[in-house]
Write an enzyme that holds these catalytic residues in place. Structure first.
Site, short mmCIF file in Angstrom:
data_model
loop_
_atom_site.label_atom_id
_atom_site.label_comp_id
_atom_site.label_asym_id
_atom_site.label_seq_id
_atom_site.Cartn_x
_atom_site.Cartn_y
_atom_site.Cartn_z
N THR A 172 25.90 31.17 14.48
CA THR A 172 26.10 29.78 14.87
C THR A 172 26.23 29.64 16.39
O THR A 172 25.72 28.68 16.98
CB THR A 172 27.34 29.20 14.17
N LYS A 190 21.05 22.61 9.08
CA LYS A 190 21.81 23.59 8.30
C LYS A 190 21.55 23.30 6.83
O LYS A 190 22.12 22.37 6.24
CB LYS A 190 23.31 23.46 8.61
N THR A 222 28.57 26.76 3.48
CA THR A 222 29.52 27.23 2.46
C THR A 222 30.86 27.53 3.10
O THR A 222 30.97 27.79 4.30
CB THR A 222 29.00 28.48 1.74
N ASP A 254 29.65 24.37 10.69
CA ASP A 254 28.86 25.00 11.75
C ASP A 254 28.21 23.97 12.67
O ASP A 254 28.11 24.19 13.88
CB ASP A 254 27.78 25.89 11.13
N ALA A 287 22.08 30.83 6.02
CA ALA A 287 23.44 31.15 5.58
C ALA A 287 23.54 32.65 5.38
O ALA A 287 22.90 33.20 4.47
CB ALA A 287 23.78 30.41 4.29
N ARG A 305 27.45 39.05 19.27
CA ARG A 305 28.85 39.23 19.69
C ARG A 305 29.01 40.59 20.38
O ARG A 305 29.36 41.58 19.74
CB ARG A 305 29.79 39.14 18.47
N ASP A 324 31.24 38.43 22.97
CA ASP A 324 32.19 38.04 21.95
C ASP A 324 33.19 37.06 22.57
O ASP A 324 33.64 37.24 23.70
CB ASP A 324 32.92 39.28 21.42
#
Length: 238
Positions: A16, A37, A41, A50, A111, A171, A201
């Site tokens: 995201t 999107k 969930t 998101d 997802a 990240r 990150d």
């Protein structure tokens, strides 16, 4: 390129935030951006998901969510558990095409991983990408195990006749371990494409302007950034 599908090699890889960075760069360069999107969930109705995160980081881009399920499961499982309708790739493709008619760039965020099921027929974000004839950008994590997951994702894309521009590390740790350092060299081979960016990150904690500046230095010129994988890897010796 007007439609780009973004998938992860799994969950919690920074997908995201990568989508937000892509949207922020394109919007800052004057492009009309939409983010789709298909299935959210693990978020209850009325809670920010998101897409809210993308808007917070990238600004007022167009967003559209097709389905939302409260439990943090694969979309097909989450839908089945609450008796809710599933989302089909044809619906995803139709929504993306509609957004594409009024925008310069449409980002479609999957997802989890590439082959996570959308419905009980086993359809996936890969089927939506095939229906759209859209390239699929892969977001991977930096550390141990990422080469296998990235290679499996790339093999699945190739098997389905889907193109991928490359891979982004979503990240990058503040203190990378040996595996992360070596993966800078090995990820392009596993992905079958170039390393197109490395996001730090914690990027999601940055204020909007700092986030945009980070996106520009962390993403490839292919997306309007200045990231150079060789320069980034030079001080990170494996």
């Amino acid at each position: 390129m007007s439609v780009l599908v973004i998938t992860g090699t799994g969950t919690e890889v920074g997908k995201t935030v990568v989508v937000a960075a892509l949207a922020a760069l394109a919007a800052a360069d004057g492009r009309r951006v939409a983010v789709l999107k298909p299935a959210q969930t693990g978020i209850a109705e009325g809670e920010p998901g998101d897409l809210a995160e993308v808007v917070r980081l990238a600004g007022q881009v167009t967003t559209r969510e097709l389905r939302r399920y409260p439990e943090p499961l694969a979309p097909a499982t989450a839908a089945r558990r609450v008796g809710a309708p599933t989302v089909h790739p044809s619906e995803v493709a139709a929504a993306a095409v509609a957004l594409d008619s009024t925008h310069d760039l449409v980002l479609v965020e999957g997802a989890g991983g590439l082959l996570v099921h959308f419905d009980d027929e086993g359809t996936t974000i890969a089927d939506a990408a095939w229906a759209l004839n859209a390239p699929v950008l892969v977001v991977a994590h930096a550390g141990l195990g990422t080469l296998n997951m990235t290679a499996l994702t790339a093999e699945a894309l190739l098997h389905r006749g889907l193109e991928s521009p490359g891979v982004i590390i979503g990240r990058w740790p503040t203190t990378p371990d040996l595996a992360a350092l070596c993966n800078l060299q090995d990820l392009p081979e596993a992905a079958g494409g170039p390393l197109l960016g490395v996001l730090p990150d914690g990027a999601a904690t940055l204020p909007r302007q700092e986030f945009l500046d980070m996106a520009r230095t962390s993403l490839s010129p292919w997306f309007g950034g200045t990231f150079d994988p060789d320069k980034f890897a030079a001080p990170h010796t494996c």
